[in-house]
Design an enzyme around this catalytic site. Structure first.
Site, PDB file in Angstrom:
ATOM      1  CE  LYS A  96      -4.384  -1.670   1.663  1.00 37.14           C
ATOM      2  NZ  LYS A  96      -5.503  -1.499   2.575  1.00 37.14           N
ATOM      3  CE  LYS A 155     -13.605  -2.705   1.011  1.00 38.26           C
ATOM      4  NZ  LYS A 155     -12.366  -2.851   1.783  1.00 38.26           N
ATOM      5  CE  LYS A 209      -6.381  -7.449  -1.407  1.00 39.57           C
ATOM      6  NZ  LYS A 209      -6.910  -7.398  -0.077  1.00 39.57           N
TER       7      LYS A 209
HETATM    8  N1  AQP Z   1      -9.922 -10.578  -3.353  1.00 37.90           N
HETATM    9  C1  AQP Z   1     -10.242 -11.106  -2.182  1.00 37.90           C
HETATM   10  N2  AQP Z   1     -10.474 -12.436  -2.067  1.00 37.90           N
HETATM   11  C2  AQP Z   1     -10.811 -12.982  -0.868  1.00 37.90           C
HETATM   12  N3  AQP Z   1     -10.981 -12.254   0.266  1.00 37.90           N
HETATM   13  C3  AQP Z   1     -10.762 -10.927   0.190  1.00 37.90           C
HETATM   14  N4  AQP Z   1     -10.832  -9.922   1.099  1.00 37.90           N
HETATM   15  C4  AQP Z   1     -10.520  -8.748   0.502  1.00 37.90           C
HETATM   16  N5  AQP Z   1     -10.247  -8.945  -0.795  1.00 37.90           N
HETATM   17  C5  AQP Z   1     -10.376 -10.290  -1.030  1.00 37.90           C
HETATM   18  C6  AQP Z   1     -11.218 -10.102   2.499  1.00 37.90           C
HETATM   19  O1  AQP Z   1     -12.242  -9.156   2.793  1.00 37.90           O
HETATM   20  C7  AQP Z   1     -12.136  -8.774   4.158  1.00 37.90           C
HETATM   21  C8  AQP Z   1     -12.242  -7.290   4.315  1.00 37.90           C
HETATM   22  O2  AQP Z   1     -11.212  -6.640   3.662  1.00 37.90           O
HETATM   23  P1  AQP Z   1     -10.832  -5.147   4.082  1.00 37.90           P
HETATM   24  O3  AQP Z   1     -11.935  -4.239   3.782  1.00 37.90           O
HETATM   25  O4  AQP Z   1     -10.389  -5.107   5.483  1.00 37.90           O
HETATM   26  O5  AQP Z   1      -9.606  -4.770   3.232  1.00 37.90           O
HETATM   27  P2  AQP Z   1      -8.671  -5.556   2.315  1.00 37.90           P
HETATM   28  O6  AQP Z   1      -8.432  -6.933   2.726  1.00 37.90           O
HETATM   29  O7  AQP Z   1      -7.460  -4.736   2.211  1.00 37.90           O
HETATM   30  O8  AQP Z   1      -9.574  -5.573   1.006  1.00 37.90           O
HETATM   31  P3  AQP Z   1      -9.497  -4.604  -0.177  1.00 37.90           P
HETATM   32  O9  AQP Z   1     -10.672  -4.769  -1.037  1.00 37.90           O
HETATM   33  O10 AQP Z   1      -8.168  -4.772  -0.836  1.00 37.90           O
HETATM   34  O11 AQP Z   1      -9.620  -3.198   0.530  1.00 37.90           O
HETATM   35  P4  AQP Z   1      -8.675  -1.934   0.464  1.00 37.90           P
HETATM   36  O12 AQP Z   1      -8.479  -1.695  -0.981  1.00 37.90           O
HETATM   37  O13 AQP Z   1      -9.448  -0.860   1.141  1.00 37.90           O
HETATM   38  O14 AQP Z   1      -7.413  -2.290   1.177  1.00 37.90           O
HETATM   39  C9  AQP Z   1     -10.829  -9.343   4.683  1.00 37.90           C
HETATM   40  O15 AQP Z   1     -11.127 -10.486   5.455  1.00 37.90           O
HETATM   41  C10 AQP Z   1     -10.089  -9.740   3.441  1.00 37.90           C
HETATM   42  O16 AQP Z   1      -9.233 -10.833   3.653  1.00 37.90           O
END
Ligand code: AQP
Length: 334
Positions: free
Chosen positions: A114, A200, A197
């Site tokens: 990040k 968001k 992956k």
């Molecule tokens: N692509 C994915 N496949 C499986 N699980 C996923 N999770 C996120 N992306 C995938 C799971 O969703 C939960 C919540 O995630 P988060 O909002 O805490 O942030 P993250 O894991 O960092 O997900 P993002 O979409 O990538 O968000 P941003 O971009 O804001 O950092 C977690 O349990 C995660 O494992």
């Protein structure tokens, strides 16, 4: 006997959750509320580790909470709350910060990924200590199990290390949490970049399937998903990551095994297969979107549900912090 406790959190960092969040987290949260004492939070303190406008954060926190209820979390059975409503999260995070080595924190790959976006020196200290706040979220509730996607494995390891270190130094206080990771859906990938992956913050609009998206764009995105050379629907992670991702999605949403899907689509080409994937996504997301819209139309009621959740969460968190303060050596306030 008391039910085992489960805790997980999700960031309000977008105007909708995506399919990775849904399969990797939300859907399991709903199932686990049947067998566990469940605590789920919208982690707004985590969301501000990257620059975020106040109005957007407020809106996204409600949208996130509404999606949790709409996906099937029952406010009677699950404690659903907003992280910043329970002050103990930041207090415990501070104590854990003081137990974490700089080198240990610097090894966290999510920070590296990040911060690469801003340049490491422009990234906030909050982003650096993100996993320590996450450890506090989990340990405050003495969670036995934490449902997450594969991206969170390393943070869970750190949480366990910190719990052990605290217990060793100050006496048994924290339950050691275990990750609950469903292998089949641990990493849903980006439709346009099928080895990365779905995320968001880093997926392009064409690569991400949003829970709150309308059927038209959802179908279009699945039909335009990057596929691989050849025309056979087979599961081959290394050589056909695009089709393998779509197979995983179809299987998870319909409950049909991947082997069965491969046999069924034998000789039919990508088009027919993708159409079915698109329908499975639309069928899953449409009722959630409709329920979310309804919940958002009554903010007072949504805020009331979150206040009830915060009250229940606070009871548990405060009990843990009374012990932590005493063990660390802070004087009582009266
Ligand atoms: N692509 C994915 N496949 C499986 N699980 C996923 N999770 C996120 N992306 C995938 C799971 O969703 C939960 C919540 O995630 P988060 O909002 O805490 O942030 P993250 O894991 O960092 O997900 P993002 O979409 O990538 O968000 P941003 O971009 O804001 O950092 C977690 O349990 C995660 O494992």
């Amino acid at each position: 006997m008391a039910r085992p406790r489960v805790l997980s959190g999700i960031q309000p960092t977008a105007d909708s959750f995506h399919l990775g969040n849904y399969l990797g987290a939300l859907r399991q949260w709903v199932t686990l509320q049947e067998t566990h004492d469940a605590f789920y939070c919208v982690v707004d303190l985590h969301a501000i580790t990257v620059p975020t406008e106040a109005a957007a954060l407020r809106r996204r926190t409600r949208v996130a909470a509404a999606q949790l209820f709409a996906a099937g979390l029952d406010p009677e059975r699950s404690t659903v709350f907003v992280q910043s409503h329970v002050r103990e999260h930041t207090e415990l995070a501070w104590v854990l910060n003081c137990l974490t080595g700089m080198g240990e924190a610097a090894r966290m790959t999510q920070f590296k990924d990040k911060s690469a976006k801003f340049g490491e020196s422009a990234a906030s200290v909050g982003l650096f200590t993100y996993p320590i706040l996450q450890a506090a979220d989990i340990l405050l509730y003495q969670a036995n199990s934490v449902p997450v996607g594969a991206d969170q494995k390393q943070h869970l390891e750190l949480t366990r290390d910190l719990a052990q270190r605290f217990n060793h130094r100050y006496g048994d206080t924290f339950t050691l949490p275990a990750p609950h990771i469903l292998k089949e859906v641990e990493k849903i990938t980006d439709l346009q970049e099928p080895t990365a992956k779905m995320s968001k913050s880093s997926s392009s609009p064409a690569g991400i399937l949003d829970v709150l998206e309308q059927p038209g764009p959802l179908r279009k995105k699945v039909m335009r998903a990057v596929t691989d050379t050849g025309s056979e629907v087979v599961f081959d992670e290394a050589n056909k990551p695009g089709i393998s991702n779509l197979l995983r999605i179809h299987s998870a949403l319909t409950g049909t095994s991947i082997a069965e899907l491969v046999a069924r689509f034998d000789g039919q080409g990508y088009g027919t297969f993708k159409k079915e994937v698109a329908e499975a996504v639309v069928e899953t997301f449409t009722p959630i979107r409709e329920r979310t819209e309804k919940l958002l139309s009554d903010e007072t009621e949504l805020d009331r549900l979150l206040a009830i959740g915060a009250g229940r969460a606070r009871d548990v968190a405060q009990r843990t912090m009374v012990q932590v303060r005493d063990r660390v050596g802070f004087l009582p306030t009266s």
